[in-house]
Design a protein around this motif. Structure first.
Motif, PDB file in Angstrom:
ATOM      1  N   ILE A  13      35.658  52.415  36.425  1.00  0.00           N
ATOM      2  CA  ILE A  13      36.679  51.488  35.933  1.00  0.00           C
ATOM      3  C   ILE A  13      38.035  51.890  36.522  1.00  0.00           C
ATOM      4  O   ILE A  13      38.350  53.077  36.595  1.00  0.00           O
ATOM      5  CB  ILE A  13      36.771  51.514  34.394  1.00  0.00           C
ATOM      6  CG1 ILE A  13      35.456  51.040  33.777  1.00  0.00           C
ATOM      7  CG2 ILE A  13      37.925  50.668  33.893  1.00  0.00           C
ATOM      8  CD1 ILE A  13      35.395  51.181  32.274  1.00  0.00           C
ATOM      9  N   VAL A  15      42.256  50.530  36.316  1.00  0.00           N
ATOM     10  CA  VAL A  15      43.236  49.646  35.693  1.00  0.00           C
ATOM     11  C   VAL A  15      44.550  49.776  36.453  1.00  0.00           C
ATOM     12  O   VAL A  15      45.014  50.884  36.716  1.00  0.00           O
ATOM     13  CB  VAL A  15      43.449  50.001  34.205  1.00  0.00           C
ATOM     14  CG1 VAL A  15      44.548  49.137  33.595  1.00  0.00           C
ATOM     15  CG2 VAL A  15      42.152  49.863  33.428  1.00  0.00           C
ATOM     16  N   ARG A  42      34.180  48.111  37.557  1.00  0.00           N
ATOM     17  CA  ARG A  42      35.051  47.039  37.070  1.00  0.00           C
ATOM     18  C   ARG A  42      36.516  47.430  37.200  1.00  0.00           C
ATOM     19  O   ARG A  42      36.862  48.605  37.151  1.00  0.00           O
ATOM     20  CB  ARG A  42      34.726  46.731  35.612  1.00  0.00           C
ATOM     21  CG  ARG A  42      33.295  46.196  35.457  1.00  0.00           C
ATOM     22  CD  ARG A  42      32.929  45.941  34.020  1.00  0.00           C
ATOM     23  NE  ARG A  42      33.023  47.183  33.260  1.00  0.00           N
ATOM     24  CZ  ARG A  42      33.176  47.241  31.943  1.00  0.00           C
ATOM     25  NH1 ARG A  42      33.254  46.132  31.250  1.00  0.00           N
ATOM     26  NH2 ARG A  42      33.236  48.385  31.320  1.00  0.00           N
ATOM     27  N   LEU A  44      40.739  46.029  36.259  1.00  0.00           N
ATOM     28  CA  LEU A  44      41.661  45.135  35.573  1.00  0.00           C
ATOM     29  C   LEU A  44      42.995  45.240  36.294  1.00  0.00           C
ATOM     30  O   LEU A  44      43.547  46.339  36.432  1.00  0.00           O
ATOM     31  CB  LEU A  44      41.834  45.518  34.103  1.00  0.00           C
ATOM     32  CG  LEU A  44      42.796  44.635  33.308  1.00  0.00           C
ATOM     33  CD1 LEU A  44      42.237  43.218  33.158  1.00  0.00           C
ATOM     34  CD2 LEU A  44      43.065  45.251  31.952  1.00  0.00           C
ATOM     35  N   ASP A  95      35.903  37.998  37.493  1.00  0.00           N
ATOM     36  CA  ASP A  95      35.115  37.678  36.314  1.00  0.00           C
ATOM     37  C   ASP A  95      35.899  36.841  35.306  1.00  0.00           C
ATOM     38  O   ASP A  95      35.320  36.025  34.600  1.00  0.00           O
ATOM     39  CB  ASP A  95      34.637  38.961  35.627  1.00  0.00           C
ATOM     40  CG  ASP A  95      33.794  39.810  36.549  1.00  0.00           C
ATOM     41  OD1 ASP A  95      32.912  39.257  37.225  1.00  0.00           O
ATOM     42  OD2 ASP A  95      34.018  41.040  36.604  1.00  0.00           O
ATOM     43  N   GLU A  96      37.204  37.074  35.259  1.00  0.00           N
ATOM     44  CA  GLU A  96      38.025  36.357  34.283  1.00  0.00           C
ATOM     45  C   GLU A  96      39.496  36.498  34.660  1.00  0.00           C
ATOM     46  O   GLU A  96      39.916  37.533  35.171  1.00  0.00           O
ATOM     47  CB  GLU A  96      37.811  36.959  32.883  1.00  0.00           C
ATOM     48  CG  GLU A  96      38.624  36.314  31.796  1.00  0.00           C
ATOM     49  CD  GLU A  96      38.422  36.976  30.428  1.00  0.00           C
ATOM     50  OE1 GLU A  96      38.703  36.283  29.443  1.00  0.00           O
ATOM     51  OE2 GLU A  96      38.004  38.141  30.351  1.00  0.00           O
ATOM     52  N   LEU A 159      46.156  38.759  33.601  1.00  0.00           N
ATOM     53  CA  LEU A 159      45.128  39.791  33.672  1.00  0.00           C
ATOM     54  C   LEU A 159      43.959  39.259  34.473  1.00  0.00           C
ATOM     55  O   LEU A 159      43.367  38.227  34.112  1.00  0.00           O
ATOM     56  CB  LEU A 159      44.675  40.184  32.263  1.00  0.00           C
ATOM     57  CG  LEU A 159      45.686  40.882  31.376  1.00  0.00           C
ATOM     58  CD1 LEU A 159      46.695  39.919  30.817  1.00  0.00           C
ATOM     59  CD2 LEU A 159      44.993  41.612  30.259  1.00  0.00           C
ATOM     60  N   ARG A 161      40.325  40.282  35.632  1.00  0.00           N
ATOM     61  CA  ARG A 161      39.190  41.204  35.438  1.00  0.00           C
ATOM     62  C   ARG A 161      38.239  41.007  36.605  1.00  0.00           C
ATOM     63  O   ARG A 161      37.804  39.879  36.872  1.00  0.00           O
ATOM     64  CB  ARG A 161      38.496  40.958  34.106  1.00  0.00           C
ATOM     65  CG  ARG A 161      37.533  42.047  33.717  1.00  0.00           C
ATOM     66  CD  ARG A 161      37.083  41.919  32.260  1.00  0.00           C
ATOM     67  NE  ARG A 161      36.604  40.601  31.910  1.00  0.00           N
ATOM     68  CZ  ARG A 161      35.363  40.163  32.107  1.00  0.00           C
ATOM     69  NH1 ARG A 161      34.461  40.923  32.692  1.00  0.00           N
ATOM     70  NH2 ARG A 161      35.006  38.959  31.721  1.00  0.00           N
ATOM     71  N   THR A 163      35.016  42.742  39.393  1.00  0.00           N
ATOM     72  CA  THR A 163      33.855  43.624  39.564  1.00  0.00           C
ATOM     73  C   THR A 163      33.612  43.810  41.053  1.00  0.00           C
ATOM     74  O   THR A 163      33.744  42.874  41.853  1.00  0.00           O
ATOM     75  CB  THR A 163      32.587  43.014  38.922  1.00  0.00           C
ATOM     76  OG1 THR A 163      32.854  42.733  37.556  1.00  0.00           O
ATOM     77  CG2 THR A 163      31.412  43.956  39.021  1.00  0.00           C
TER      78      THR A 163
END
Length: 166
Positions: A13, A15, A42, A44, A95-96, A159, A161, A163
């Motif tokens: 991950i 960020v 992932r 962010l 993803d979002e 934001l 998100r 992958t």
């Protein structure tokens, strides 16, 4: 951010909050994000489009001058508008995407806009085009509006998100 001293596939991950809009070569930094994520990792990415600031002022022209001078504080003050295709070009799957609003109806030490007002004033003092008296008048106006219960500030953080493919 453009040349991380880390091995490939180091993180599950990652960020990044308010980083990429300050990097001179955002695409290179996004490729680095991709490189250090493990397959299936992932990420962010949080960024602000500074054109989206809504800040009530008694003097709209002065507010516009302040916001315009503030734009120089980062490499890309409108990054969210182009971030999705750039993330994809770096090899990441989106993803979002969602917005996170920050809204203040008063100034205070516990508000985002109090802190950003101070940062802006200090930054803009070093820029050409807005003199110190105008900056002081801007800040005084905002404080007066807050004291009168007429204060409003809002911006949206975006934001993303993502992958990294397996």
């Amino acid at each position: 951010a453009m040349a991380l001293d880390l091995p490939d596939a180091s993180f599950d991950i990652a960020v990044s909050a308010q980083v990429f809009e300050y990097v001179s070569d955002c695409d290179r930094a996004l490729r680095e994000l991709h490189r250090v994520l493990k397959p299936g990792g992932r990420g962010l990415v949080v960024a602000t489009d500074w054109d989206g600031v809504v800040w009530h002022s008694s003097d709209r022209a002065r507010m516009a001058r302040m916001l315009h001078a503030w734009e120089a504080h980062c490499a890309d003050p409108r990054l969210p508008r182009t971030l999705a295709p750039r993330l994809k070009a770096a090899g990441l799957t989106i993803d979002e995407v969602r917005g996170h609003p920050i809204i203040n109806t008063r100034l205070g030490a516990d508000t985002y806009s109090e802190g950003i007002m101070e940062l802006m004033a200090n930054f803009v003092r070093k820029q050409k085009g807005v003199d110190g008296g105008e900056i002081d008048g801007w800040a005084a106006d905002l404080r007066a509006l807050s004291a009168q219960g007429r204060y409003f500030f809002a911006l949206t953080r975006f934001l993303f998100r993502v992958t990294k493919g397996a």
